[in-house]
Each structure stands twice: as C-alpha cells, then as structure tokens.
Design an enzyme around this catalytic site. Sequence first.
Site, mmCIF file in Angstrom:
data_model
loop_
_atom_site.group_PDB
_atom_site.id
_atom_site.type_symbol
_atom_site.label_atom_id
_atom_site.label_comp_id
_atom_site.label_asym_id
_atom_site.label_seq_id
_atom_site.Cartn_x
_atom_site.Cartn_y
_atom_site.Cartn_z
ATOM 1 N N ARG A 1 17.406 -22.592 16.060
ATOM 2 C CA ARG A 1 18.804 -23.054 15.973
ATOM 3 C C ARG A 1 19.741 -22.060 16.647
ATOM 4 O O ARG A 1 20.672 -22.444 17.363
ATOM 5 C CB ARG A 1 19.220 -23.217 14.504
ATOM 6 C CG ARG A 1 18.657 -24.465 13.876
ATOM 7 C CD ARG A 1 18.788 -24.429 12.392
ATOM 8 N NE ARG A 1 17.907 -23.417 11.806
ATOM 9 C CZ ARG A 1 17.548 -23.390 10.538
ATOM 10 N NH1 ARG A 1 18.020 -24.285 9.707
ATOM 11 N NH2 ARG A 1 16.740 -22.464 10.079
ATOM 12 N N ARG B 1 5.508 -14.457 16.103
ATOM 13 C CA ARG B 1 4.115 -14.219 16.535
ATOM 14 C C ARG B 1 3.950 -14.581 18.009
ATOM 15 O O ARG B 1 4.478 -15.605 18.450
ATOM 16 C CB ARG B 1 3.150 -15.067 15.697
ATOM 17 C CG ARG B 1 2.909 -14.490 14.319
ATOM 18 C CD ARG B 1 2.045 -15.426 13.485
ATOM 19 N NE ARG B 1 2.828 -16.066 12.442
ATOM 20 C CZ ARG B 1 2.393 -17.063 11.686
ATOM 21 N NH1 ARG B 1 1.186 -17.555 11.856
ATOM 22 N NH2 ARG B 1 3.164 -17.581 10.751
ATOM 23 N N GLU C 1 3.037 -31.259 2.732
ATOM 24 C CA GLU C 1 1.768 -30.665 2.315
ATOM 25 C C GLU C 1 1.516 -30.865 0.825
ATOM 26 O O GLU C 1 0.376 -31.052 0.402
ATOM 27 C CB GLU C 1 1.749 -29.173 2.692
ATOM 28 C CG GLU C 1 1.548 -28.975 4.191
ATOM 29 C CD GLU C 1 2.082 -27.673 4.729
ATOM 30 O OE1 GLU C 1 3.301 -27.426 4.593
ATOM 31 O OE2 GLU C 1 1.303 -26.898 5.298
ATOM 32 N N ARG D 1 -2.876 -24.432 -3.105
ATOM 33 C CA ARG D 1 -3.028 -24.213 -1.671
ATOM 34 C C ARG D 1 -3.739 -22.872 -1.488
ATOM 35 O O ARG D 1 -3.283 -21.850 -2.007
ATOM 36 C CB ARG D 1 -1.650 -24.159 -1.010
ATOM 37 C CG ARG D 1 -1.775 -23.911 0.451
ATOM 38 C CD ARG D 1 -0.463 -23.725 1.121
ATOM 39 N NE ARG D 1 -0.707 -23.471 2.532
ATOM 40 C CZ ARG D 1 0.070 -22.735 3.288
ATOM 41 N NH1 ARG D 1 1.144 -22.186 2.793
ATOM 42 N NH2 ARG D 1 -0.219 -22.556 4.548
ATOM 43 N N HIS E 1 -2.941 -24.388 8.915
ATOM 44 C CA HIS E 1 -2.020 -25.532 8.755
ATOM 45 C C HIS E 1 -2.800 -26.839 8.582
ATOM 46 O O HIS E 1 -2.262 -27.919 8.875
ATOM 47 C CB HIS E 1 -1.109 -25.728 9.985
ATOM 48 C CG HIS E 1 -0.043 -24.685 10.158
ATOM 49 N ND1 HIS E 1 0.391 -24.295 11.393
ATOM 50 C CD2 HIS E 1 0.674 -23.981 9.275
ATOM 51 C CE1 HIS E 1 1.346 -23.391 11.270
ATOM 52 N NE2 HIS E 1 1.522 -23.170 9.979
ATOM 53 N N ASN F 1 8.135 -22.166 11.651
ATOM 54 C CA ASN F 1 8.174 -20.724 11.830
ATOM 55 C C ASN F 1 6.814 -20.240 12.332
ATOM 56 O O ASN F 1 6.708 -19.403 13.206
ATOM 57 C CB ASN F 1 8.572 -20.079 10.507
ATOM 58 C CG ASN F 1 9.060 -18.691 10.749
ATOM 59 O OD1 ASN F 1 9.526 -18.365 11.839
ATOM 60 N ND2 ASN F 1 8.903 -17.848 9.763
ATOM 61 N N GLY F 2 5.756 -20.810 11.744
ATOM 62 C CA GLY F 2 4.411 -20.696 12.317
ATOM 63 C C GLY F 2 4.123 -22.028 12.994
ATOM 64 O O GLY F 2 4.541 -23.062 12.483
ATOM 65 N N ASN G 1 1.649 -23.174 -4.834
ATOM 66 C CA ASN G 1 1.501 -22.482 -3.540
ATOM 67 C C ASN G 1 1.965 -21.040 -3.779
ATOM 68 O O ASN G 1 3.160 -20.749 -3.778
ATOM 69 C CB ASN G 1 2.358 -23.188 -2.489
ATOM 70 C CG ASN G 1 2.205 -22.564 -1.112
ATOM 71 O OD1 ASN G 1 1.574 -21.517 -0.949
ATOM 72 N ND2 ASN G 1 2.799 -23.200 -0.118
HETATM 73 P P1 AMP Z 1 9.348 -24.427 8.856
HETATM 74 O O1 AMP Z 1 8.366 -23.303 8.988
HETATM 75 O O2 AMP Z 1 8.744 -25.775 9.045
HETATM 76 O O3 AMP Z 1 10.203 -24.330 7.628
HETATM 77 O O4 AMP Z 1 10.357 -24.245 10.100
HETATM 78 C C1 AMP Z 1 11.298 -23.211 10.137
HETATM 79 C C2 AMP Z 1 11.883 -23.094 11.539
HETATM 80 O O5 AMP Z 1 12.313 -24.381 12.007
HETATM 81 C C3 AMP Z 1 13.128 -22.227 11.595
HETATM 82 O O6 AMP Z 1 12.816 -20.877 11.814
HETATM 83 C C4 AMP Z 1 13.891 -22.801 12.780
HETATM 84 O O7 AMP Z 1 13.480 -22.137 13.967
HETATM 85 C C5 AMP Z 1 13.431 -24.232 12.860
HETATM 86 N N1 AMP Z 1 14.463 -25.192 12.428
HETATM 87 C C6 AMP Z 1 14.807 -25.544 11.173
HETATM 88 N N2 AMP Z 1 15.798 -26.455 11.188
HETATM 89 C C7 AMP Z 1 16.098 -26.677 12.486
HETATM 90 C C8 AMP Z 1 17.043 -27.498 13.181
HETATM 91 N N3 AMP Z 1 17.893 -28.291 12.519
HETATM 92 N N4 AMP Z 1 17.039 -27.469 14.526
HETATM 93 C C9 AMP Z 1 16.187 -26.679 15.202
HETATM 94 N N5 AMP Z 1 15.274 -25.887 14.620
HETATM 95 C C10 AMP Z 1 15.231 -25.878 13.287
#
Ligand code: AMP
Length: 384
Positions: A274, A230, A371, A82, A171, A200-201, A7
């Site tokens: 968080r 975004r 993924e 990817r 996604h 995040n996205g 990736n």
């Molecule tokens: P991802 O793109 O799947 O890695 O998700 C990242 C985002 O998930 C972070 O910016 C947080 O806003 C959220 N996140 C990660 N861990 C937690 C948690 N334990 N509780 C709430 N939100 C979380």
Amino acid sequence: MKILIINAGSSSLKFQLLDSNKKFKALYKGIVDGIGLKTCFIDAMAKSKPLKYKKIVKNHEQAVKEALKIIGDEKIDAIGHRVVHGGEKYHDATKITAQVKKTIKKLSELAPLHNPPNLEGINACKKLLKGIPNIAIFDTAFHQTIPEKAFHYAIPEKYYKKYKVRKYGFHGTSHKYISDETYKLLRSKNKKIITCHLGNGSSLSAVKNGKCIETSMGFTPLDGVPMGTRSGSIDPAIVFYLMEKEKINSDKIDHILNNESGILGVSGFSSDVREIWAKAKKKNKKALITIDLLAYKIALHIGAYAAALNGVDAITFTAGIGQNAWYLRRDICKYLNFLGVKLDPKKNRKNEKIIHEKKSKVKIFVIKTNEGLQIAREVSKIVK
Ligand code: AMP
C-alpha cells in the site's frame, strides 16, 4: 459440531470457534497478541460483539485460557491446530497422538520459529480441554503430492537422505482452500490452475486435477517470489559472496534475506505494498521499480507453472496483496498475454471475484482465502 481452531505463533495465539452445522459460521474469533511481553492485547469478536482488553499473558497456556474465557461455556467438540511443518510424514490432517507430538517436535529443526509454538498451543489444549480430540493441519501437507523431479534439489542425494533437504512448500492450507474454491467456479476438477497467495509471505502453486504438482516456497519459506521482507529465490552464491565481503556470519545473512530484503529491500522504505503504491502514483522511482519487479518475478513463476502444467485453465489471486493490489494483478497479467490472458480492467479495478474478459482463454479469479474454514472442514472430516 463446534470446532475450535488454534493458530499459535511465537508471541500470539489466534483462535476461532466455528459451527459446522451453521455452514462453519465463526461464533467467536480473536487474537491474544504479545504473549510473554510486558503487555498483551486481546482483540476478539464474541457472537458479533467486539471485545478488547489488555493483560499480562505469560505463556501459551494462559493465552488458551483467555480464549476459553471469551468462548465461555460453549461446548467444544474438536480442536484443529495449524502446524507449519509436517515434513514428509504427513499428507493429510492427522489426529494428534503422543507419537505425532514427538514428530512435530523433531521437525522443529526444519521450522524453528513455528513448530515449537504450534506444539505449545497443542499442549495447552490437551491440558485445559481434556478428552476433546486435537487434530493437526500441516501447512506442508497439500504439497506432498509434488513429484520427485519437483521436490529434489540438484545437490548430492546424501543431503536429502541425511537431513531431508528437499522442497516442502508452505501456505498449503490456503492453496488447498483456494484451489477447491477455484474448482467450484470452474465446475470441474479436471482443470489446471495456478494459485497465487500474495501476502506478507507469498507463494504460488501449480495444481492439476486437484493435486499440487509444483510450489514456489522450498526447503524453507524463504524461496520463491519476493515477499514483504524475504528475498525469494536468489543465486545461492550471493550468500557466500556477501558473507565474505561484509565479514558476516550465517545469522546475519539469514537476517538480511528474511528481514531486510524483498519489497523492503528493493524499495528501501517499506515492506507494505500500500505504501509502495502510494509513492508509485507520485512517480517515485524506487516505488515504480518495486512494483515492476514484483509483477515481473510473479509472472515468471506463472509462466514456468504453465509449462509444468502444460497449459493453464485458471489463475487465482488471494491474500492481502492478491485480493487488493489491482495494479499488480494488471501488471502481472500484461506479461501473460501470450497465454491468452485477457483481464477485464473494470472488474479487476473493483477487486471482483471474476476479473477476466469473456474472450480470455485463461480464467482469472480473486478469492478471499480462509485458512480457518479449511482447517475446520478438514477437522470435521476426521472427527465424526
Ligand atoms: P496478508 O499476509 O495476507 O495479511 O497480507 C498482508 C500484506 O498485504 C500487507 O503487508 C500489504 O502489503 C498487503 N495489503 C493489505 N491490504 C492491501 C491493500 N488494500 N492494497 C494493497 N496491498 C494490501
């Protein structure tokens, strides 16, 4: 079969080596983070042992070399890449030929931040691992089944014909993995489900009998629900209005909507749920409105998708927010009571896999996305 998953992003390269004979166990995985920067951090697991070091890594070819050093003399049978944008051309995982590379390059127009580094990863593997098949897994592929009424925007058709302006969705690898896992839990593929990838996205998909029929990201990954930074969907006239009022050009408005909006824009202090929750617990007004707005907008999408599907059997949450933010799932599901959604508060609080009450008409699941595994599964189907 041992499958290397690559990736490649603009300044990072994630890799994994999975063994299809051992239920796709990850033998090696890691990230080379900081390609082209002053220092690059290499963080890996090699046969369950952690490995961390710093080094200058100038380009993606060097990054692949680092990954191969970590993997050592392990035999690699196939490589899965990817690739973010496959346009209208690719509906499935595809063996990478010179023609496929050309198309990925051409599609850089639609994904300027993603397709070029994806291609660099492919070129590096072709050079360093001669004779091993390279397969592209496109983020857009799963959404290629959405019907015309869903993928056309109500703008003059000439822009679709001239520039391929339409909804693509992203996604896809995660939505495909999550929908397959949801069908396993439902023990039937003859079901209507809504997959919510909230990280995040973020994006949502409506999936009917295994096929995606609607998705929230559009021509670009800016559309849909609000994300970390975004905006998600907004009235397009806001763009011209702000450009006029603030005397800004298209690059600046692009930056505002991609990097200064979403959770960060509404809260004014963070893009991380968080941190928002920590302040919401202390009754911080901005934090409370951010959580409420997020839950509301996500629930609106789910309501619309229930209409698109003409019913819904299951809703599945995944990714950083979807898997962890139990308070957001609680608030989203409150808006969905009219559909017969009944959450089990204790199971939801513990982030369990099955979080609905027995009586709930709609099943609610929390499933960790994977993924890498999905890419490996698709590669193994092609390379036998
Ligand atoms: P991802 O793109 O799947 O890695 O998700 C990242 C985002 O998930 C972070 O910016 C947080 O806003 C959220 N996140 C990660 N861990 C937690 C948690 N334990 N509780 C709430 N939100 C979380």
